[in-house]
Design an enzyme around this catalytic site. Structure first.
Site, mmCIF file in Angstrom:
data_model
loop_
_atom_site.group_PDB
_atom_site.id
_atom_site.type_symbol
_atom_site.label_atom_id
_atom_site.label_comp_id
_atom_site.label_asym_id
_atom_site.label_seq_id
_atom_site.Cartn_x
_atom_site.Cartn_y
_atom_site.Cartn_z
ATOM 1 N N GLY D 14 49.239 -16.214 11.900
ATOM 2 C CA GLY D 14 48.609 -15.345 12.884
ATOM 3 C C GLY D 14 47.172 -15.728 13.161
ATOM 4 N N VAL D 37 55.009 -13.827 11.766
ATOM 5 C CA VAL D 37 55.070 -13.668 10.315
ATOM 6 C C VAL D 37 53.818 -14.292 9.710
ATOM 7 C CG1 VAL D 37 56.455 -14.114 8.260
ATOM 8 C CG2 VAL D 37 57.561 -13.953 10.497
ATOM 9 N N LYS D 39 50.981 -14.444 6.195
ATOM 10 C CA LYS D 39 50.751 -14.035 4.807
ATOM 11 C C LYS D 39 49.544 -13.121 4.665
ATOM 12 C CE LYS D 39 48.261 -18.183 3.171
ATOM 13 N NZ LYS D 39 48.249 -19.240 2.145
ATOM 14 N N HIS D 46 41.957 -17.749 8.839
ATOM 15 C CA HIS D 46 40.674 -18.422 8.663
ATOM 16 C C HIS D 46 40.013 -18.853 9.966
ATOM 17 C CE1 HIS D 46 37.681 -19.491 5.796
ATOM 18 N NE2 HIS D 46 37.565 -20.704 6.282
ATOM 19 N N SER D 49 36.501 -17.620 10.592
ATOM 20 C CA SER D 49 35.246 -18.118 10.031
ATOM 21 C C SER D 49 34.591 -19.187 10.897
ATOM 22 C CB SER D 49 35.488 -18.669 8.633
ATOM 23 O OG SER D 49 36.263 -19.838 8.763
ATOM 24 N N ALA D 50 35.289 -19.660 11.925
ATOM 25 C CA ALA D 50 34.704 -20.703 12.763
ATOM 26 C C ALA D 50 33.450 -20.161 13.426
ATOM 27 C CB ALA D 50 35.701 -21.190 13.797
ATOM 28 N N PHE D 118 27.185 -30.225 21.076
ATOM 29 C CA PHE D 118 27.881 -30.346 19.801
ATOM 30 C C PHE D 118 27.984 -31.814 19.426
ATOM 31 C CE2 PHE D 118 30.553 -27.798 16.874
ATOM 32 C CZ PHE D 118 29.955 -26.573 17.055
ATOM 33 N N PHE D 158 54.899 -13.949 2.904
ATOM 34 C CA PHE D 158 54.584 -15.328 2.540
ATOM 35 C C PHE D 158 55.827 -16.207 2.714
ATOM 36 C CE2 PHE D 158 54.056 -18.949 -0.175
ATOM 37 C CZ PHE D 158 52.712 -19.241 -0.114
ATOM 38 N N GLN D 232 38.262 -34.344 6.978
ATOM 39 C CA GLN D 232 36.897 -34.314 7.491
ATOM 40 C C GLN D 232 35.920 -33.633 6.549
ATOM 41 O OE1 GLN D 232 35.766 -31.942 11.209
ATOM 42 N NE2 GLN D 232 35.293 -34.059 11.762
ATOM 43 N N HIS D 234 32.334 -32.001 6.540
ATOM 44 C CA HIS D 234 31.306 -31.476 7.439
ATOM 45 C C HIS D 234 29.964 -31.728 6.765
ATOM 46 C CE1 HIS D 234 28.960 -28.792 9.925
ATOM 47 N NE2 HIS D 234 30.004 -28.538 10.679
ATOM 48 N N LEU D 244 29.981 -22.776 5.300
ATOM 49 C CA LEU D 244 29.562 -23.661 6.379
ATOM 50 C C LEU D 244 28.303 -23.167 7.087
ATOM 51 C CD1 LEU D 244 30.470 -26.086 8.262
ATOM 52 C CD2 LEU D 244 31.239 -24.294 9.795
ATOM 53 N N GLU D 247 27.573 -26.708 12.898
ATOM 54 C CA GLU D 247 26.986 -27.812 13.639
ATOM 55 C C GLU D 247 26.180 -27.312 14.839
ATOM 56 O OE1 GLU D 247 29.482 -31.300 13.796
ATOM 57 O OE2 GLU D 247 29.414 -31.166 15.971
ATOM 58 N N ARG D 281 30.734 -36.229 12.821
ATOM 59 C CA ARG D 281 30.627 -35.745 11.447
ATOM 60 C C ARG D 281 30.835 -36.813 10.400
ATOM 61 N NH1 ARG D 281 33.768 -30.009 12.517
ATOM 62 N NH2 ARG D 281 32.041 -29.139 13.696
ATOM 63 N N HIS D 349 36.167 -29.919 5.168
ATOM 64 C CA HIS D 349 36.158 -28.929 6.227
ATOM 65 C C HIS D 349 37.489 -28.827 6.947
ATOM 66 C CE1 HIS D 349 34.433 -26.420 9.274
ATOM 67 N NE2 HIS D 349 34.566 -27.299 10.238
ATOM 68 N N GLU D 373 45.809 -26.283 13.259
ATOM 69 C CA GLU D 373 45.346 -27.239 12.256
ATOM 70 C C GLU D 373 46.500 -27.782 11.418
ATOM 71 O OE1 GLU D 373 41.934 -25.914 10.080
ATOM 72 O OE2 GLU D 373 41.951 -27.646 8.743
ATOM 73 N N ARG D 384 37.865 -35.591 13.832
ATOM 74 C CA ARG D 384 37.838 -34.571 14.874
ATOM 75 C C ARG D 384 36.413 -34.327 15.346
ATOM 76 N NH1 ARG D 384 36.900 -28.641 14.847
ATOM 77 N NH2 ARG D 384 36.372 -28.807 12.654
#
Ligand SMILES: Cc1cc2nc3c(=O)[nH]c(=O)nc-3n(C[C@H](O)[C@H](O)[C@H](O)COP(=O)(O)OP(=O)(O)OC[C@H]3O[C@@H](n4cnc5c(N)ncnc54)[C@H](O)[C@@H]3O)c2cc1C
Ligand code: SF4
Ligand code: F3S
Ligand code: FES
Lengths: 119, 249, 146, 572
Positions: D14, D37, D39, D46, D49-50, D118, D158, D232, D234, D244, D247, D281, D349, D373, D384
């Site tokens: 998700g 579905v 977990k 995640h 968090s970007a 960037f 899960f 990668q 970072h 993080l 950048e 990077r 990263h 990802e 990337r």
């Protein structure tokens, strides 16, 4: 009952809001003079003599202020007591408690209207 | 490495298959001076008792999963340095929520409440992609920006006395998120949402305890959103009495 | 130990699939820390409700004639009554301070095209009105005019 | 008895990719339902968090050609050029859609969407919402997805295995974390959107949930993992936590400085040319490691670090554009970037590699799709570019939703009895693992050992002997996994069991990373060998495919799709 309360909620909240704002603003002066100052002799007693009070209260501004002093605190009081009841576990009884409290406020407000008209 | 100090952790445990009611366990943890509360829990889980259950992921205060009561106060454990606590730290599950296991609480109730406020852009006519983005000035963005910062960490729900007593109360975060769309210049659903806000268990149930805003780790100030929504709900309601409802359906 | 909350608090419409421990009220509610202030704030509701009726009675008597009003004034000199009024004054000031602290943030960023003034100015206005009205009322009531 | 749920399309995950796929599928056909579905609750994914931004051609002076070229060059010419062309063309549309769905993008004075610079991008084309871009995108997507009742969410499930019958995927089976029992989610197609697996490394920006589950699921089902050697680093993570520092700080003008206060990217030749701090990077991370080796780093309690200096940007700009960076630096780094430089060091990263898919996001297994990802559609090649991956989640998430739906319409329901039997098998396996007392290995110990060996073998710089050592270590740790002892016997919310399943998945992909790395005999992008320091287009311009084999990972090669852009020396 519950449904009616929900529908009226915005109005009730409005009255409550005015009670807390205008009610507080008006009550402060009233309490300083009528509640504390004169009874304790800080201000002269004849300031609140019947003649003078009647004169002050029976004009339009006086009537409006007095009506505000009666009605607004009632709504702030009723609504806050309802919240208090909920906060102490009365969520399920809220509709009944709320209705009762607002009924008290309504009766008080109606009597208040009569009272200022009678002046 | 940094200095190590032993602290005692008194942690609530509850396993519905074994425990009738929650109990507590005590752990002694050698804590580094730069640790957060969450680091200590991870130490317990990795080294002392693998059966301790709690949620966490990002450890950078943005995923919203690690909310617990620490010394009684709703806290984002990955953002709370241990240095601000004493030698004994009490960790309990968030208040006002049913507890599934140990420090894990039931979230589905919130998910229903969130959905109930329609937290999406509502428009009479959607704009086609080809027409490009909407224009929105930085000031218009500023109007709602703060209320869009909610990470759904549930600390506000754990702090609000009304949430604990009125199960229908939609509650701080969900209302803030619904109201955020009302303030968004791209949205046209304000009257629809205001009708929800005037409904059962909504904004007028809030008694402005303001605790939600006090504990919010992202400074969302949900109390502001709710109490602003009260006024706009009223204005909207009054307007609907004067003008017959138009344009909504 | 925290008190029990409503058993259905934050429960989804269809309860989850496993047994849960019942929700508890926030720690420290109602007697500790900021909760105490908040509960006190709500409790002033009782003072306001009573004040409404006390003033209703006074005005009613004022309308009834001189004897009625003098009765009211006599009653107000009763130490219990004075005590209550002092308490009420404290309560009212407390309500004002807390509410005016919260008031600015309860204003929407915009009502139609109108934007309310910034919080600091709004607060300044509220306090001016409050203090101003109180001064005027005190002056008028205490016999300064007419 | 395993509970079953049937939907047209089953989406695992998700995050940005999964949510975008779900929305695309239900929008394409008003009569289907989708199982989402995950977990964790979707807004915990995640993606949240970007920080920095999402790239798409926006300005008049930009072009698809330029974005494409930047991406190809950034990928060290390993990106498939048909994929890249498709990606850059779709990107503006996808970001606009998100704007229509309420994402609070930062704005220019005239009300248009603002863009920032960037790393590796030749022009300002990165859309941003302050420095909480992933957070805002994820919540906008999630909240928008709530309007569709036909997206049926199954939270905290899960997924442990793909259900396959008759050469086709039929659904997935998942552990209901709350109940401790298994559920089968049956669908005529499945999309994996499970994110990356940075947690195989010790020092990473990735959250606890990023354990490469989807890659492991596909891998065990016989689907190849592609280009897994490219991990990668970072350049700017906080020492200690690995949190993080985006950048976008450098996009807004921050400097990297060494112990002598020198902007080494400017004063020394690290191949980034005039781009300096805005180089790609891989180059900057290597430059930083070289600074450490030359003794020009600071040393602290968490090893060596350098300075990221924002002080010249001023408080106002920092508060407006980078509020989260300021908060993170204060809370987790103990410095206020308005007044002091932030200590940083390179940190794991992102995984360029993943489940091998074609441009339609389809895998080799009929009915199975992958996006985000966790997939390797070969957009990112060997490195990337920052802010391409959030856009990738949208572009290919949407594509996977449409494609999986198409497939699902043409497919049959399959033999439900057979897949149910597989689900029951899985239930038995999980029941055996839960609270397993036999053996003496501790979960945390195994995880630490895995982390260590990967860092030493597959770090910023690699060489033959250490990579081979890591390959052997991982095999050995996999063996020890059989001896794992678990303490928690409870069914309800057994997070220890979940961690064990995650570790199992991580070991699987760690092995793939190590083996893929050892097999590539050149330096390209993020894969840099001291013993083969140059790129070798003659022999090594290929994608690495790694297949599951009971005897150990099997490596194969796949051609890179070239096109407009001919491989050239990568110099900035
Ligand atoms: C700190 C950080 C900053 C970043 N900044 C940027 C940036 O500025 N710009 C940019 O373009 N990119 C950035 N990235 C990269 C980008 O954020 C990610 O690549 C992208 O968000 C991945 O999205 P996703 O949907 O593929 O996966 P995720 O968001 O990781 O979601 C994975 C989902 O899969 C679910 N899942 C996983 N395993 C299972 C399982 N076994 N069973 C069920 N469900 C499962 C999870 O619950 C989750 O919902 C950043 C990454 C990090 C870590
Ligand atoms: S409003 Fe604040 S406290 Fe409440 S859920 Fe959102 S971020 Fe958490
Ligand atoms: S704490 Fe609760 S009562 Fe209102 S102001 Fe916040 S929701
Ligand atoms: S772990 Fe994500 S908010 Fe704390």
């Amino acid at each position: 009952m519950k449904q009616l309360l929900i529908v009226l909620e915005p109005v009730i909240w409005f009255m409550f809001g005015q009670g807390i704002m205008i009610g507080t603003i008006l009550l402060t002066g009233w309490l300083i003079v009528v509640g504390v100052g004169v009874p304790m002799g800080i201000f002269p007693a004849d300031a609140l003599a019947y003649e003078r009070m009647h004169m002050l209260g029976s004009n339009v501004i006086g009537r409006v202020v007095l009506l505000g002093l009666i009605v607004l605190p009632l709504w702030k009081g009723a609504h806050h007591l309802r919240s208090l009841a909920v906060d102490f576990g009365g969520g399920d009884r809220d509709a009944i408690v709320g209705s009762l409290l607002y009924l008290i406020a309504i009766v008080g407000s109606l009597l208040g209207i009569v009272a200022v008209i009678r002046l | 490495m940094s200095d190590v100090q032993i602290k005692k952790f008194v942690v609530t445990r509850f396993d519905p298959d074994k425990d009738e009611v929650p109990r507590t366990d005590t752990f002694e943890v050698p804590c580094q001076s730069d640790w957060m509360v969450l680091d200590a829990l991870n130490f317990i889980k990795d080294q002392l008792d693998g059966s301790l259950s709690y949620r966490w992921s990002c450890r950078m205060a943005v995923c919203g999963s690690c909310g617990m009561n620490v010394d009684g106060a709703p806290t984002l454990t990955c953002k709370s340095p241990l240095s601000s606590y004493g030698d004994t730290v009490e960790v309990t599950p968030l208040s006002n929520f049913p507890v599934i296991r140990d420090l894990v609480v039931e979230l589905d109730g919130f998910m229903e409440k969130l959905k109930a406020v329609k937290p999406w852009i509502i428009r009479a006519k959607e704009k086609a992609v080809e027409e490009g983005p909407y224009r929105q000035s930085p000031e218009e963005l500023e109007d709602f920006k703060q209320f869009s910062l909610c990470i759904n960490c549930m600390l506000c729900y754990a702090a609000c006395p009304v949430v604990g007593n009125e199960p229908d109360f939609i509650g701080p975060a969900a209302i803030a998120l619904g109201y955020r769309y009302n303030l968004d210049s791209r949205d046209e659903g304000a009257s629809e949402r205001n009708a929800i806000f005037r409904g059962e268990g909504s904004v007028y149930s809030c008694s402005f305890a303001n605790e939600c805003s006090e504990v919010c780790p992202e400074n969302v100030d949900p109390a502001a959103a709710i109490n602003q929504a009260k006024l706009s709900g009223l204005v909207d309601w009054a307007a609907s009495l004067v003008l017959p409802r138009g344009g909504k359906d | 130990m925290a008190r029990a909350a409503h058993p259905q608090a934050m429960q989804p419409k269809k309860p989850g699939t496993t047994r849960t421990a019942p929700p508890k009220m926030p720690d420290g509610f109602p007697g500790k820390g900021r909760y105490r202030t908040y509960v006190a704030f709500e409790t002033t509701g009782l003072i306001y409700l009573l004040m409404g009726f006390i003033i209703l009675r006074a005005i009613w008597q004022l309308g009834a004639g001189e004897a009625g009003w003098n009765g009211v004034m006599d009653a107000y000199r009763n130490p219990i009554m004075i005590g209550f009024h002092v308490l009420a004054l404290v309560g009212v000031i407390f309500v004002g301070v807390r509410f005016f602290w919260l008031f600015p943030k309860a204003q929407p960023p915009r009502i139609g095209p109108v934007r309310p003034p910034p919080a600091a100015i709004l607060k300044g206005m509220l306090y001016s009105v409050w203090i101003g009205t109180t001064l005027v009322m005190t002056w008028v009531l205490a016999g300064g005019a007419f | 008895m395993v509970e079953t749920h049937r939907h047209d399309v089953v989406i695992v995950g998700g995050g940005a990719a999964g949510l975008r796929a779900a929305i695309a599928a239900v929008e394409a056909d008003p009569n289907i339902t989708v199982a989402l579905v995950s977990k964790v609750y979707p807004m915990r994914s995640h993606t949240v968090s970007a920080e920095g931004g999402a790239a798409a051609v926006t300005r008049e002076d930009d072009s698809f050609e330029m974005h494409g070229y930047d991406t190809v060059k950034g990928s060290d010419f390993l990106g498939d050029q048909d994929v890249i062309e498709y990606f850059v063309e779709q990107a503006p549309k996808e970001l606009t859609l998100l704007e229509h769905w309420g994402c609070p993008w930062s704005r220019n004075e005239d009300g248009s969407v603002a863009t920032r610079a960037f790393g590796g991008m030749s022009i300002k084309r990165t859309w941003y919402a302050a420095d909480k871009v992933g957070f805002h995108m994820l919540h906008a997507l999630f909240q928008h997805s709530m309007r569709f009742d036909r997206i049926v969410r199954y939270d905290e499930q899960f997924v442990t295995r793909l259900l396959i019958d008759d050469g086709q995927v039929r659904g997935v089976v998942a552990l209901d974390i709350r109940q401790g029992t298994m559920r089968a989610f049956l669908g005529r197609s499945v999309i994996l959107c499970t994110g990356g697996g940075g947690k195989i490394f010790p020092f990473t920006t990735n959250g606890n949930i990023k354990t490469g589950d989807g890659m492991a699921l596909a891998y065990r089902a016989g689907v190849a993992l592609k280009d897994m050697e490219f991990v990668q680093y970072h350049p700017t993570g906080l020492p200690g936590t690995g949190i993080l520092i985006t950048e976008a700080t450098r996009g807004e003008g921050a400097y990297l400085k060494n112990k002598d206060g020198e902007r080494f990217l400017v004063t020394r030749d690290y191949g980034v040319g005039s781009k300096a701090e805005l180089g790609p990077r891989d180059l900057i991370s290597r430059a930083m490691v070289q600074e450490f080796e030359a003794g020009r780093g600071f040393s602290g309690s968490y090893g060596e670090y350098l300075h990221l200096d924002l002080t010249h940007l001023g408080e106002e700009k920092i508060n407006q554009r980078l509020p989260m960076v300021r908060e993170l630096a204060k809370v987790y780094g103990g410095v206020d970037p308005v007044y002091e430089p932030i200590p940083v060091r390179p940190v794991v990263h992102y995984m360029m590699g993943g489940v091998d898919t074609d441009i339609d996001t389809a895998t080799q297994l009929p009915g199975l799709y992958a996006a985000g990802e966790t997939a390797c559609v070969s957009l990112n090649g060997a490195n990337r570019l920052g802010s391409n991956s959030l856009t990738e989640c949208l572009v290919f998430g949407a594509r996977s939703g449409e494609q999986a739906l198409q497939f699902s319409k043409g497919a049959d329901d399959g033999n439900e009895r057979a897949v149910r039997a597989q689900a029951e098998e899985e239930q038995a396996r999980i029941d055996q693992l839960r609270g397993k007392v036999k053996g003496g290995e501790k979960l945390a110990r195994l995880r630490v050992d895995m982390n260590k060996t990967l860092e030493s073998g597959c770090g910023v710089y690699r060489q033959e002997d250490s990579m081979q050592q890591t390959v052997r270590d991982i095999a050995q740790i996999k063996g020890r996994f059989a001896d794992l002892a678990l303490e928690d016997k409870s069914k309800v919310f057994n997070t220890e069991l979940v961690s064990a399943l995650e570790l199992h998945n991580m070991l699987e992909i760690a092995e793939v990373v190590a083996n893929s790395a050892a097999s590539r005999k050149e330096s390209r992008g993020a894969h840099t060998r001291r013993d083969a320091p140059t790129r070798d287009d003659q022999n090594c311009l290929y994608h690495t495919l790694c297949f599951f084999d009971p005897a150990g990972p099997r490596i194969e090669k796949k051609d890179v799709t070239l096109g407009t852009w001919v491989p050239e020396e990568r110099k900035y």
